[in-house]
Design an enzyme around this catalytic site. Structure first.
Site, PDB file in Angstrom:
ATOM      1  N   GLY A  41      -9.004   2.204  12.113  1.00 45.12           N
ATOM      2  CA  GLY A  41      -8.453   3.511  11.721  1.00 45.12           C
ATOM      3  C   GLY A  41      -9.318   4.595  12.344  1.00 45.12           C
ATOM      4  O   GLY A  41     -10.544   4.548  12.250  1.00 45.12           O
ATOM      5  N   ALA A 254     -11.605   2.027  19.906  1.00 54.40           N
ATOM      6  CA  ALA A 254     -12.567   2.859  19.162  1.00 54.40           C
ATOM      7  C   ALA A 254     -13.650   3.487  20.038  1.00 54.40           C
ATOM      8  O   ALA A 254     -14.569   4.106  19.498  1.00 54.40           O
ATOM      9  CB  ALA A 254     -13.218   2.108  17.989  1.00 54.40           C
ATOM     10  N   ALA A 255     -13.526   3.371  21.363  1.00 51.74           N
ATOM     11  CA  ALA A 255     -14.519   4.050  22.218  1.00 51.74           C
ATOM     12  C   ALA A 255     -14.466   5.565  21.975  1.00 51.74           C
ATOM     13  O   ALA A 255     -15.501   6.230  21.853  1.00 51.74           O
ATOM     14  CB  ALA A 255     -14.278   3.730  23.682  1.00 51.74           C
ATOM     15  N   GLY A 256     -13.249   6.101  21.886  1.00 47.64           N
ATOM     16  CA  GLY A 256     -13.109   7.534  21.620  1.00 47.64           C
ATOM     17  C   GLY A 256     -13.635   7.910  20.238  1.00 47.64           C
ATOM     18  O   GLY A 256     -14.190   8.996  20.042  1.00 47.64           O
ATOM     19  N   ASP A 257     -13.475   7.004  19.286  1.00 48.48           N
ATOM     20  CA  ASP A 257     -13.970   7.266  17.928  1.00 48.48           C
ATOM     21  C   ASP A 257     -15.502   7.231  17.903  1.00 48.48           C
ATOM     22  O   ASP A 257     -16.139   8.054  17.217  1.00 48.48           O
ATOM     23  CB  ASP A 257     -13.411   6.229  16.944  1.00 48.48           C
ATOM     24  CG  ASP A 257     -11.888   6.233  16.910  1.00 48.48           C
ATOM     25  OD1 ASP A 257     -11.297   7.311  17.113  1.00 48.48           O
ATOM     26  OD2 ASP A 257     -11.303   5.165  16.688  1.00 48.48           O
ATOM     27  N   SER A 296     -17.972  -2.765  16.525  1.00 45.36           N
ATOM     28  CA  SER A 296     -18.541  -2.442  17.839  1.00 45.36           C
ATOM     29  C   SER A 296     -19.372  -1.153  17.833  1.00 45.36           C
ATOM     30  O   SER A 296     -19.995  -0.816  18.845  1.00 45.36           O
ATOM     31  CB  SER A 296     -17.405  -2.271  18.858  1.00 45.36           C
ATOM     32  OG  SER A 296     -16.711  -1.059  18.631  1.00 45.36           O
TER      33      SER A 296
HETATM   34  O1  RIB Z   1      -8.919   4.451  17.765  1.00 45.98           O
HETATM   35  C1  RIB Z   1      -8.814   3.089  17.464  1.00 45.98           C
HETATM   36  C2  RIB Z   1      -8.044   2.885  16.199  1.00 45.98           C
HETATM   37  O2  RIB Z   1      -6.712   3.274  16.396  1.00 45.98           O
HETATM   38  C3  RIB Z   1      -7.960   1.453  15.720  1.00 45.98           C
HETATM   39  O3  RIB Z   1      -9.046   1.061  14.920  1.00 45.98           O
HETATM   40  C4  RIB Z   1      -6.623   1.411  15.017  1.00 45.98           C
HETATM   41  O4  RIB Z   1      -6.723   1.219  13.644  1.00 45.98           O
HETATM   42  C5  RIB Z   1      -5.930   2.710  15.369  1.00 45.98           C
HETATM   43  O5  RIB Z   1      -5.980   3.611  14.333  1.00 45.98           O
END
Ligand code: RIB
Length: 308
Positions: A41, A254-257, A296
């Site tokens: 998420g 999730a690199a951007g996150d 990660s």
């Molecule tokens: O940005 C990556 C995320 O996008 C994933 O973890 C997935 O749950 C979606 O929300």
């Protein structure tokens, strides 16, 4: 130094991941994959990224009153995240993402938003004290747009800087009622294109799109271009590029996150824009070396030590 206070308003999902040689085309079946589940998420990933990077994090979210919601909250608690503003929703299932990852680490994601889509402006109102006390508010677009709008407006009213990660890419340009409240926006090339209607293919077109976002009201636009680095365009001062860190990618999810969570902490700690963007770039590079979103995400020590 005390930890910067970061409030993240956003989504929480459980990710169901299959990593296989390539991502199937419509109608195609691809064998030979491996399966994993991971906490994900965009909001939750950014909250965990910020906590591991050294922030004191409050996460505002909705999860279902189900096993996935319970597991997600237990995970946030292990990270030291304040979960008092997370609502257990009896009427909606927790968010789930189906993620396919190929041999190059590229992904394709389909999300069932569930409870994330019920996170309301009044849920954010209930966290207004935490937002007003924050050093930075972080939001994304995996929750209703009216909720994003309320969060950024509460932050602006309290003079709290806002980092907007406009992911997933919105269908249309964002309204000025949101952009006027945003301090830093961090789109990738697809999101920048969607937000401005301009093709973004290289540093020069990224800068042009960034300037349009500044015209829309934000103070700094950072357009990430993957291996071509980040184009950073502040309202005051010259634009510049921060190089990416080249690593072998296992999973780009999730690199951007990772980038946004680390960037929020770095800026809230008072790093210069250039140093903060490099810190975020290192956090993102570390994240692509492992499978899964939250598994990660790098710790502060790992980010500080990373010198590729
Ligand atoms: O940005 C990556 C995320 O996008 C994933 O973890 C997935 O749950 C979606 O929300």
């Amino acid at each position: 130094m005390s930890k910067p206070k970061i409030v993240v308003v956003g989504s929480s999902n459980t990710d169901m991941i299959v990593k296989s040689p390539h991502i199937p085309a419509p109608g195609e079946t691809v064998l030979g994959g491996i399966f994993a589940t991971a906490a994900g998420g965009k909001g939750a990933n950014q909250a965990v990224a910020a906590a591991r990077a050294g922030g004191e994090v409050v996460f505002v979210a909705r999860v279902g009153d189900d096993m996935f919601g319970a597991q997600a909250i237990a995970g946030f608690e292990r990270e030291g995240i304040d979960c008092s503003k997370i609502i257990r929703d009896p009427a909606n299932a927790s968010g789930v993402a189906l993620i396919m990852v190929d041999d190059q680490g590229q992904n394709s994601i389909s999300v069932a938003l569930g409870a994330n889509n019920a996170l309301s402006p009044s849920d954010v109102d209930a966290a207004s004290d935490a937002i007003a006390a924050a050093d930075m508010l972080v939001v994304q677009l995996e929750i209703p747009i009216a909720t994003v709008e309320r969060a950024v407006q509460l932050a602006k009213r309290a003079n709290v800087p806002v980092l907007l990660d406009p992911a997933p890419a919105p269908e249309v340009a964002l309204p000025s009622s949101i952009l006027d409240c945003v301090t830093i926006i961090k789109p990738n090339e697809t999101e920048a294109q969607r937000l401005t209607g301009q093709a973004v293919t290289d540093a020069s077109s990224a800068e042009k799109a960034a300037r349009e976002l500044l015209n829309g009201g934000v103070e700094t636009a950072i357009v990430t271009l993957g291996r071509s680095g980040s184009v950073v365009v502040p309202r005051s001062g010259a634009a510049f590029v921060v190089d990416s860190r080249q690593v072998a990618a296992v999973d780009a999810t999730a690199a951007g996150d990772a980038y946004s969570g680390a960037l929020a902490v770095a800026l809230a700690e008072g790093m210069t824009l250039a140093t903060a963007v490099d810190f975020a770039t290192r956090a993102a590079a570390l994240s692509v070396r492992k499978l899964g979103a939250q598994p990660s995400l790098a710790t502060r020590d790992e980010i500080d030590a990373f010198q590729v």
